[in-house]
Design a protein around this motif. Structure first.
Motif, short mmCIF file in Angstrom:
data_model
loop_
_atom_site.label_atom_id
_atom_site.label_comp_id
_atom_site.label_asym_id
_atom_site.label_seq_id
_atom_site.Cartn_x
_atom_site.Cartn_y
_atom_site.Cartn_z
N LYS A 151 66.23 16.41 -46.84
CA LYS A 151 67.24 15.70 -46.03
C LYS A 151 68.37 16.63 -45.59
N SER A 152 68.92 17.38 -46.55
CA SER A 152 70.04 18.28 -46.19
C SER A 152 69.56 19.37 -45.25
N THR A 153 68.35 19.87 -45.49
CA THR A 153 67.79 20.91 -44.62
C THR A 153 67.68 20.38 -43.19
N LEU A 154 67.20 19.15 -43.06
CA LEU A 154 67.06 18.54 -41.74
C LEU A 154 68.42 18.32 -41.09
N LEU A 155 69.38 17.82 -41.88
CA LEU A 155 70.71 17.58 -41.31
C LEU A 155 71.37 18.88 -40.87
N ASN A 156 71.13 19.95 -41.62
CA ASN A 156 71.69 21.25 -41.22
C ASN A 156 71.07 21.73 -39.91
N VAL A 157 69.81 21.41 -39.70
CA VAL A 157 69.16 21.76 -38.43
C VAL A 157 69.73 20.90 -37.30
N ILE A 158 69.76 19.58 -37.53
CA ILE A 158 70.28 18.68 -36.49
C ILE A 158 71.74 19.03 -36.18
N GLY A 198 80.25 16.46 -36.05
CA GLY A 198 81.16 16.24 -37.17
C GLY A 198 80.33 16.15 -38.43
N PHE A 199 80.82 16.70 -39.50
CA PHE A 199 80.01 16.79 -40.71
C PHE A 199 80.85 16.42 -41.93
N VAL A 200 80.32 15.56 -42.77
CA VAL A 200 80.94 15.35 -44.08
C VAL A 200 79.96 15.92 -45.09
N PHE A 201 80.35 17.00 -45.76
CA PHE A 201 79.42 17.69 -46.64
C PHE A 201 79.30 16.99 -47.98
N GLN A 202 78.09 17.13 -48.57
CA GLN A 202 77.82 16.58 -49.89
C GLN A 202 78.86 17.14 -50.89
N ALA A 203 79.17 18.42 -50.74
CA ALA A 203 80.11 19.06 -51.67
C ALA A 203 81.43 19.35 -50.95
N TYR A 204 82.00 18.38 -50.30
CA TYR A 204 83.29 18.42 -49.60
C TYR A 204 83.64 19.69 -48.83
#
Ligand SMILES: Nc1ncnc2c1ncn2[C@@H]1O[C@H](COP(=O)(O)OP(=O)(O)OP(=O)(O)O)[C@@H](O)[C@H]1O
Ligand SMILES: [Mg+2]
Length: 149
Positions: free
Chosen positions: A44-51, A86-92
């Motif tokens: 999921k995070s890998t995909l979101l980083n790509v998107i 805009g991004f809200v990161f898992q680790a702030y």
């Protein structure tokens, strides 16, 4: 508006190729609200980083509005990112050395928002989240970390 076609991302480990994303096809239209669900480690995070254009991929096409993201150089990709994502990161990912005020202001500096407008936007955010009193605190100070932050 967001269209991924046959997206692959992998890492090579000696003779083995480990796929992090395998043949992802996805279309998200303007105004759509999408959740991506899956077990831990499913990508999921890998995909979101790509998107989100924070990370590249190895194969496939990615169209964002009328831009072909797969054809862009990193600099152009980050321009697009600054403009739209805009991004809200898992680790702030708050910056420890900056105050609450400065942490909110930082992305606006990168977007070249002018000073007076920046001040107004930061003031608005502080107000909306009821943290005006914490604007000079640092992220890890006990005052900033209390219940409303
Ligand atoms: N650069 C890399 N090299 C090797 N493996 C990687 C790399 N990046 C990610 N992975 C692996 O790819 C898989 C997908 O990771 P990812 O962080 O995208 O999962 P996730 O679905 O976001 O998980 P979580 O729900 O725990 O946040 C994991 O097994 C991870 O260890
Ligand atoms: Mg994740």
């Amino acid at each position: 508006m967001i269209q991924l076609q046959n997206i692959f991302k992998w890492v090579n480990n000696g003779a083995n190729r480990i796929f992090l994303l395998k043949d992802i096809n996805l279309e998200i239209k303007e105004g759509e609200f999408v959740s991506i669900m899956g077990p831990s480690g499913s990508g999921k995070s890998t995909l979101l980083n790509v998107i989100g254009m924070l990370d590249g991929f190895d194969e496939g096409t990615y169209n964002f509005f009328h831009e072909s993201v797969h054809k862009l150089k990193e600099k152009q990709r980050s321009q697009l990112y600054k403009q739209y994502i805009g991004f809200v990161f898992q680790a702030y990912h708050l910056i420890d050395e900056l105050t609450v005020y400065e942490n909110i202001e930082t992305p606006l500096l990168y977007k070249d928002v002018k000073s007076s407008e920046r001040k107004a936007m930061v003031a608005d955010i502080l107000d909306r989240f009821n943290i005006v009193g914490k604007r000079t605190c640092f992220p890890h100070s006990s005052a900033a970390a209390s219940s409303s932050w």
